[in-house]
Design a protein around this motif. Structure first.
Motif, PDB file in Angstrom:
ATOM      1  N   ALA A 185      12.162   0.681 -14.012  1.00 23.20           N
ATOM      2  CA  ALA A 185      11.148   1.396 -14.793  1.00 23.20           C
ATOM      3  C   ALA A 185      10.712   0.515 -15.956  1.00 23.20           C
ATOM      4  CB  ALA A 185      11.719   2.706 -15.328  1.00 23.20           C
ATOM      5  N   MET A 186       9.512   0.764 -16.447  1.00 24.46           N
ATOM      6  CA  MET A 186       9.041   0.123 -17.667  1.00 24.46           C
ATOM      7  C   MET A 186       9.260   1.129 -18.795  1.00 24.46           C
ATOM      8  SD  MET A 186       8.053  -2.914 -16.898  1.00 24.46           S
ATOM      9  CE  MET A 186       7.042  -3.490 -18.243  1.00 24.46           C
ATOM     10  N   VAL A 187      10.076   0.773 -19.775  1.00 23.56           N
ATOM     11  CA  VAL A 187      10.363   1.644 -20.905  1.00 23.56           C
ATOM     12  C   VAL A 187       9.847   0.951 -22.157  1.00 23.56           C
ATOM     13  CG1 VAL A 187      12.169   2.795 -22.238  1.00 23.56           C
ATOM     14  CG2 VAL A 187      12.388   2.615 -19.746  1.00 23.56           C
ATOM     15  N   ASP A 188       8.816   1.545 -22.765  1.00 22.93           N
ATOM     16  CA  ASP A 188       8.177   0.954 -23.947  1.00 22.93           C
ATOM     17  C   ASP A 188       7.780  -0.502 -23.705  1.00 22.93           C
ATOM     18  OD1 ASP A 188       8.500   3.351 -25.371  1.00 22.93           O
ATOM     19  OD2 ASP A 188      10.508   2.762 -26.033  1.00 22.93           O
ATOM     20  N   GLY A 189       7.260  -0.777 -22.499  1.00 22.39           N
ATOM     21  CA  GLY A 189       6.790  -2.117 -22.160  1.00 22.39           C
ATOM     22  C   GLY A 189       7.877  -3.101 -21.753  1.00 22.39           C
ATOM     23  N   THR A 190       9.124  -2.628 -21.663  1.00 32.37           N
ATOM     24  CA  THR A 190      10.244  -3.501 -21.303  1.00 32.37           C
ATOM     25  C   THR A 190      10.750  -3.154 -19.907  1.00 32.37           C
ATOM     26  OG1 THR A 190      10.919  -3.624 -23.615  1.00 32.37           O
ATOM     27  CG2 THR A 190      12.569  -4.229 -21.973  1.00 32.37           C
ATOM     28  N   PRO A 191      10.880  -4.144 -18.999  1.00 31.79           N
ATOM     29  CA  PRO A 191      11.465  -3.870 -17.682  1.00 31.79           C
ATOM     30  C   PRO A 191      12.913  -3.402 -17.853  1.00 31.79           C
ATOM     31  CG  PRO A 191      10.531  -6.089 -17.775  1.00 31.79           C
ATOM     32  CD  PRO A 191      10.505  -5.537 -19.157  1.00 31.79           C
ATOM     33  N   ALA A 226      18.002  -3.127 -20.277  1.00 31.03           N
ATOM     34  CA  ALA A 226      16.823  -3.974 -20.189  1.00 31.03           C
ATOM     35  C   ALA A 226      17.132  -5.159 -19.286  1.00 31.03           C
ATOM     36  CB  ALA A 226      16.412  -4.453 -21.579  1.00 31.03           C
ATOM     37  N   ILE A 227      16.117  -5.589 -18.563  1.00 31.38           N
ATOM     38  CA  ILE A 227      16.299  -6.737 -17.656  1.00 31.38           C
ATOM     39  C   ILE A 227      16.039  -8.013 -18.413  1.00 31.38           C
ATOM     40  CG2 ILE A 227      15.492  -7.848 -15.562  1.00 31.38           C
ATOM     41  CD1 ILE A 227      14.724  -5.116 -14.522  1.00 31.38           C
ATOM     42  N   LEU A 239      16.401  -1.134 -16.014  1.00 26.78           N
ATOM     43  CA  LEU A 239      17.086  -0.525 -14.877  1.00 26.78           C
ATOM     44  C   LEU A 239      17.759   0.747 -15.369  1.00 26.78           C
ATOM     45  CD1 LEU A 239      18.668  -3.650 -13.154  1.00 26.78           C
ATOM     46  CD2 LEU A 239      16.593  -2.411 -12.522  1.00 26.78           C
ATOM     47  N   GLU A 240      17.561   1.859 -14.621  1.00 24.70           N
ATOM     48  CA  GLU A 240      18.126   3.152 -14.991  1.00 24.70           C
ATOM     49  C   GLU A 240      19.088   3.614 -13.912  1.00 24.70           C
ATOM     50  OE1 GLU A 240      14.633   5.600 -15.114  1.00 24.70           O
ATOM     51  OE2 GLU A 240      14.122   4.999 -17.149  1.00 24.70           O
ATOM     52  N   CYS A 241      20.254   4.132 -14.311  1.00 23.50           N
ATOM     53  CA  CYS A 241      21.223   4.672 -13.366  1.00 23.50           C
ATOM     54  C   CYS A 241      20.856   6.116 -13.036  1.00 23.50           C
ATOM     55  CB  CYS A 241      22.627   4.619 -13.954  1.00 23.50           C
ATOM     56  SG  CYS A 241      23.875   5.357 -12.862  1.00 23.50           S
ATOM     57  N   PRO A 242      20.709   6.458 -11.735  1.00 24.43           N
ATOM     58  CA  PRO A 242      20.382   7.836 -11.387  1.00 24.43           C
ATOM     59  C   PRO A 242      21.561   8.790 -11.568  1.00 24.43           C
ATOM     60  CG  PRO A 242      20.653   6.519  -9.415  1.00 24.43           C
ATOM     61  CD  PRO A 242      20.755   5.583 -10.581  1.00 24.43           C
ATOM     62  N   ASP A 243      22.787   8.266 -11.709  1.00 22.69           N
ATOM     63  CA  ASP A 243      23.961   9.122 -11.849  1.00 22.69           C
ATOM     64  C   ASP A 243      24.275   9.469 -13.303  1.00 22.69           C
ATOM     65  OD1 ASP A 243      24.491   9.268  -9.082  1.00 22.69           O
ATOM     66  OD2 ASP A 243      25.550   7.364  -9.139  1.00 22.69           O
ATOM     67  N   CYS A 244      24.326   8.453 -14.188  1.00 26.63           N
ATOM     68  CA  CYS A 244      24.711   8.730 -15.579  1.00 26.63           C
ATOM     69  C   CYS A 244      23.551   8.587 -16.562  1.00 26.63           C
ATOM     70  CB  CYS A 244      25.868   7.831 -15.999  1.00 26.63           C
ATOM     71  SG  CYS A 244      25.419   6.086 -16.277  1.00 26.63           S
ATOM     72  N   GLY A 245      22.398   8.045 -16.111  1.00 26.77           N
ATOM     73  CA  GLY A 245      21.243   7.923 -16.975  1.00 26.77           C
ATOM     74  C   GLY A 245      21.247   6.688 -17.861  1.00 26.77           C
ATOM     75  N   THR A 248       0.846  -1.179   0.000  1.00 27.01           N
ATOM     76  CA  THR A 248       0.000   0.000   0.000  1.00 27.01           C
ATOM     77  C   THR A 248       0.892   1.242   0.000  1.00 27.01           C
ATOM     78  OG1 THR A 248      -1.928   1.019   1.035  1.00 27.01           O
ATOM     79  CG2 THR A 248      -0.290   0.160   2.521  1.00 27.01           C
ATOM     80  N   PRO A 249       0.580   2.242  -0.815  1.00 26.95           N
ATOM     81  CA  PRO A 249      -0.534   2.296  -1.757  1.00 26.95           C
ATOM     82  C   PRO A 249      -0.357   1.275  -2.881  1.00 26.95           C
ATOM     83  CG  PRO A 249       0.940   4.134  -2.148  1.00 26.95           C
ATOM     84  CD  PRO A 249       1.442   3.420  -0.930  1.00 26.95           C
ATOM     85  N   GLN A 250      -1.401   1.123  -3.681  1.00 23.50           N
ATOM     86  CA  GLN A 250      -1.413   0.083  -4.704  1.00 23.50           C
ATOM     87  C   GLN A 250      -0.282   0.235  -5.718  1.00 23.50           C
ATOM     88  OE1 GLN A 250      -4.630  -0.228  -7.694  1.00 23.50           O
ATOM     89  NE2 GLN A 250      -4.868  -2.318  -6.951  1.00 23.50           N
ATOM     90  N   GLU A 251      -0.106   1.406  -6.252  1.00 27.74           N
ATOM     91  CA  GLU A 251       0.919   1.622  -7.279  1.00 27.74           C
ATOM     92  C   GLU A 251       2.233   2.032  -6.641  1.00 27.74           C
ATOM     93  OE1 GLU A 251       0.603   1.004 -10.542  1.00 27.74           O
ATOM     94  OE2 GLU A 251      -1.415   0.293 -10.100  1.00 27.74           O
ATOM     95  N   SER A 252       3.276   1.279  -6.919  1.00 33.36           N
ATOM     96  CA  SER A 252       4.628   1.641  -6.497  1.00 33.36           C
ATOM     97  C   SER A 252       5.370   2.089  -7.741  1.00 33.36           C
ATOM     98  CB  SER A 252       5.327   0.448  -5.852  1.00 33.36           C
ATOM     99  OG  SER A 252       6.650   0.798  -5.486  1.00 33.36           O
ATOM    100  N   THR A 253       5.732   3.363  -7.785  1.00 30.44           N
ATOM    101  CA  THR A 253       6.392   3.894  -8.970  1.00 30.44           C
ATOM    102  C   THR A 253       7.855   4.224  -8.722  1.00 30.44           C
ATOM    103  OG1 THR A 253       5.667   6.131  -8.421  1.00 30.44           O
ATOM    104  CG2 THR A 253       4.244   4.850  -9.882  1.00 30.44           C
ATOM    105  N   ASP A 254       8.339   4.031  -7.491  1.00 28.04           N
ATOM    106  CA  ASP A 254       9.727   4.346  -7.165  1.00 28.04           C
ATOM    107  C   ASP A 254      10.393   3.114  -6.566  1.00 28.04           C
ATOM    108  OD1 ASP A 254      12.110   5.613  -6.819  1.00 28.04           O
ATOM    109  OD2 ASP A 254      11.345   7.193  -5.511  1.00 28.04           O
TER     110      ASP A 254
END
Length: 156
Positions: free
Chosen positions: A137-143, A155-156, A145-151, A112-118
């Motif tokens: 993150a889901m990017v174009d329907g693909t799971p 894909a997983i 992983l994004e780096c917060p430092d370099c961006g 809870t809450p239902q949606e976890s976006t972070d």
């Protein structure tokens, strides 16, 4: 009112042997998933945290072993939860559960809450090596992983 029987759910058809319970119940404020894990299987792919969601697991049958840590670089603690027991993880607490026993594991995971976006996954960035966690993150329907430092995205 909505009712379902967890024995009618086929967790083996979902990702990570998971079936949504919140969808057939038309739940809007909480997420609930039913898991059926064979020996050696895990709830998810690795140590992770939901920064915006608390998560509780109820073991219905068998035994679940969880690793937990306050941060992605902290030493993990292990806890075993048996049938009829619950374990709760605070938002931001890193955790990973699996079936280390020789018997099947059935459990409910409630968030809870239902949606976890972070959602954060423990581990360094393969591109820059700087970050101690990656964002899921889901990017174009693909799971992904994004780096917060370099961006960098992978894909997983």
């Amino acid at each position: 009112m909505q009712t379902i029987d967890v024995d009618d759910l086929d967790a083996a058809e979902g990702p990570q042997n998971r079936a949504s319970v919140s969808e057939p119940l038309d739940a809007e404020d909480f997420a609930m998933n039913y898991y059926a894990l064979d020996p050696g299987e895990a709830f998810t792919g690795g140590l992770h945290a939901h920064l915006d969601q608390e998560e509780t697991f109820l073991v219905l049958e068998g035994e679940a072993t969880f690793e937990t840590a306050p941060s992605p670089t902290a030493e993990t603690e292990t806890v075993t939860v048996s049938a009829g027991q619950l374990v709760r993880f605070e938002p931001g607490e890193y955790q990973q559960g699996r079936n280390e026993s020789d018997e099947p594991l059935r459990a409910l995971a409630m968030g809870t809450p239902q949606e976890s976006t972070d959602v954060r996954v423990a581990g360094p960035c393969e591109e820059c090596g700087e970050s101690e966690y990656l964002r899921f993150a889901m990017v174009d329907g693909t799971p992904t992983l994004e780096c917060p430092d370099c961006g960098a995205e992978s894909a997983i």
